[in-house]
Write an enzyme that holds these catalytic residues in place. Structure first.
Site, PDB file in Angstrom:
ATOM      1  N   ASN A   1       0.884  -1.171   0.000  1.00 37.30           N
ATOM      2  CA  ASN A   1       0.000   0.000   0.000  1.00 37.30           C
ATOM      3  C   ASN A   1       0.918   1.216   0.000  1.00 37.30           C
ATOM      4  OD1 ASN A   1      -1.945   1.957   0.397  1.00 37.30           O
ATOM      5  ND2 ASN A   1      -2.046   1.626   2.610  1.00 37.30           N
TER       6      ASN A   1
ATOM      7  N   LYS B   1       0.256   4.308  -0.267  1.00 37.15           N
ATOM      8  CA  LYS B   1      -0.314   5.529   0.347  1.00 37.15           C
ATOM      9  C   LYS B   1      -0.062   6.730  -0.568  1.00 37.15           C
ATOM     10  CE  LYS B   1       0.727   3.440   4.787  1.00 37.15           C
ATOM     11  NZ  LYS B   1       0.397   3.520   6.182  1.00 37.15           N
TER      12      LYS B   1
ATOM     13  N   HIS C   1      -9.287   1.493   4.542  1.00 39.17           N
ATOM     14  CA  HIS C   1      -8.011   1.604   5.268  1.00 39.17           C
ATOM     15  C   HIS C   1      -8.214   2.527   6.476  1.00 39.17           C
ATOM     16  CE1 HIS C   1      -3.857   2.590   6.202  1.00 39.17           C
ATOM     17  NE2 HIS C   1      -3.548   1.473   5.575  1.00 39.17           N
TER      18      HIS C   1
ATOM     19  N   GLU D   1      -6.525   4.820   7.646  1.00 39.35           N
ATOM     20  CA  GLU D   1      -6.248   6.248   7.402  1.00 39.35           C
ATOM     21  C   GLU D   1      -7.459   6.915   6.764  1.00 39.35           C
ATOM     22  OE1 GLU D   1      -2.607   5.626   5.291  1.00 39.35           O
ATOM     23  OE2 GLU D   1      -1.667   4.976   7.154  1.00 39.35           O
TER      24      GLU D   1
ATOM     25  N   GLU E   1      -5.730  -5.118  10.262  1.00 47.22           N
ATOM     26  CA  GLU E   1      -4.718  -4.087  10.507  1.00 47.22           C
ATOM     27  C   GLU E   1      -5.011  -3.372  11.828  1.00 47.22           C
ATOM     28  OE1 GLU E   1      -2.579  -2.982   6.656  1.00 47.22           O
ATOM     29  OE2 GLU E   1      -4.143  -1.510   6.984  1.00 47.22           O
TER      30      GLU E   1
ATOM     31  N   GLY F   1       2.162   2.032  10.580  1.00 47.52           N
ATOM     32  CA  GLY F   1       3.110   3.135  10.427  1.00 47.52           C
ATOM     33  C   GLY F   1       3.769   3.560  11.723  1.00 47.52           C
TER      34      GLY F   1
ATOM     35  N   SER G   1       3.134  -2.469  10.220  1.00 45.46           N
ATOM     36  CA  SER G   1       4.583  -2.512  10.404  1.00 45.46           C
ATOM     37  C   SER G   1       5.189  -3.874  10.086  1.00 45.46           C
ATOM     38  CB  SER G   1       4.966  -2.050  11.821  1.00 45.46           C
ATOM     39  OG  SER G   1       4.508  -0.725  12.036  1.00 45.46           O
TER      40      SER G   1
HETATM   41  C1  PEP Z   1      -0.703  -0.030   5.700  1.00 46.54           C
HETATM   42  O1  PEP Z   1      -0.556   1.035   5.120  1.00 46.54           O
HETATM   43  O2  PEP Z   1      -1.705  -0.720   5.474  1.00 46.54           O
HETATM   44  C2  PEP Z   1       0.318  -0.452   6.652  1.00 46.54           C
HETATM   45  C3  PEP Z   1       0.178  -1.602   7.254  1.00 46.54           C
HETATM   46  O3  PEP Z   1       1.375   0.393   6.822  1.00 46.54           O
HETATM   47  P1  PEP Z   1       2.775   0.028   7.565  1.00 46.54           P
HETATM   48  O4  PEP Z   1       3.231  -1.288   7.000  1.00 46.54           O
HETATM   49  O5  PEP Z   1       3.690   1.153   7.214  1.00 46.54           O
HETATM   50  O6  PEP Z   1       2.479  -0.077   9.017  1.00 46.54           O
END
Ligand code: PEP
Length: 256
Positions: free
Chosen positions: A13, A15, A98, A100, A170, A176, A216
């Site tokens: 992803n 972003k 997501h 975000e 998630e 992040g 992460s």
């Molecule tokens: C994501 O954007 O779905 C995500 C899991 O980001 P990160 O791996 O940076 O935590």
């Protein structure tokens, strides 16, 4: 072992990162590390990168996804992109709900459900994100939150369509932040999601659905997370922007 029957899916992803020329360069690095992978490899990229991304991956095993879509076919929705627009371009996957988008853009379970159904109707494969906030985990209501999201986000989605849907677990506190859920925490919630899917549909449907972990995930922790029975892949933010790290995660998924 039902895990062996499910295809592992590793999705990046991106972003709001990478201009079209940067996207092309990164994909040119990802293509060789993804070659021969024993899992599905997807890069979900910003809308403006889709055309160049699709062109760059042509003839390779890397698939392209979008990061969102609208539920209406067309109309007065300035700034939005329809599922038909994505489908016509050749996009195969789309991330929906997501955290975000839930956190910063007013996404709700109702709009996640509308987008999911629109994506499926257009022949796109949705990657539907669910996950609890830190304080929800601390209040010991993780399962309640996830059960609610599964019920609402997949409302009126048939078993046949659910099998085309990927669920990404998630935990919001892990996205992040560099804080990864332990492999046992990820497995516990992914197994719970599968049990909820079995309740909503049936065991056969639940066993067929790919459930990813995201938060992460990186080259150092992927192998342990991906070894778990109910963790069928990963949705990866930061580490998907570095081809070598993304490649190591793809290798870990291939080994299972
Ligand atoms: C994501 O954007 O779905 C995500 C899991 O980001 P990160 O791996 O940076 O935590």
């Amino acid at each position: 072992m039902n895990k062996a029957k499910r295809k592992a899916v590793i999705a990046g992803n991106w972003k709001m990162n990478k201009t079209p020329s940067e996207a092309k360069a990164l994909l040119q690095e990802i293509i060789p590390v993804a070659e021969g992978a024993g899992c599905e490899v997807i890069a979900c990229v910003p809308y403006v990168d889709l055309a160049v991304a699709l062109e760059t991956v042509e003839g390779t095993n890397v698939k392209i996804g979008a990061e969102n879509c609208h539920w209406a076919e067309s109309g007065a929705f300035t700034g939005e992109i329809s599922t038909g627009m994505l489908k016509e371009m050749g996009v195969e996957y789309v991330v929906i709900g997501h955290s975000e988008r839930r956190q910063y853009f007013g996404e709700t379970d109702e709009t996640v459900n509308k987008r999911t159904k629109a994506a499926l109707a257009a022949g796109l494969k949705p990657i539907v994100c669910v996950g609890e906030l830190l304080w929800e985990r601390e209040c010991d209501i993780t399962e309640e939150v996830i059960a609610r999201q599964i019920k609402l986000d997949l409302y009126d989605v048939s078993a046949e369509d659910a099998k085309k849907t990927i669920i990404a677990y998630e935990p919001v506190w892990a996205i992040g932040t560099g804080k990864t859920a332990t492999a046992d925490q990820a497995e516990e919630v992914c197994a719970f999601i599968r049990a909820e899917l079995a309740k909503k549909y049936d065991e056969e449907t639940a066993q067929a659905i790919t459930i990813q972990y995201g938060g992460s995930m990186n080259d150092a922790n992927a192998a342990e997370l991906l070894s778990k029975e109910n963790v069928d892949g990963g949705l990866i933010g930061g580490a998907s922007l570095v081809a070598a790290k993304f490649g190591a995660i793809i290798d870990a998924a291939t080994k299972g």
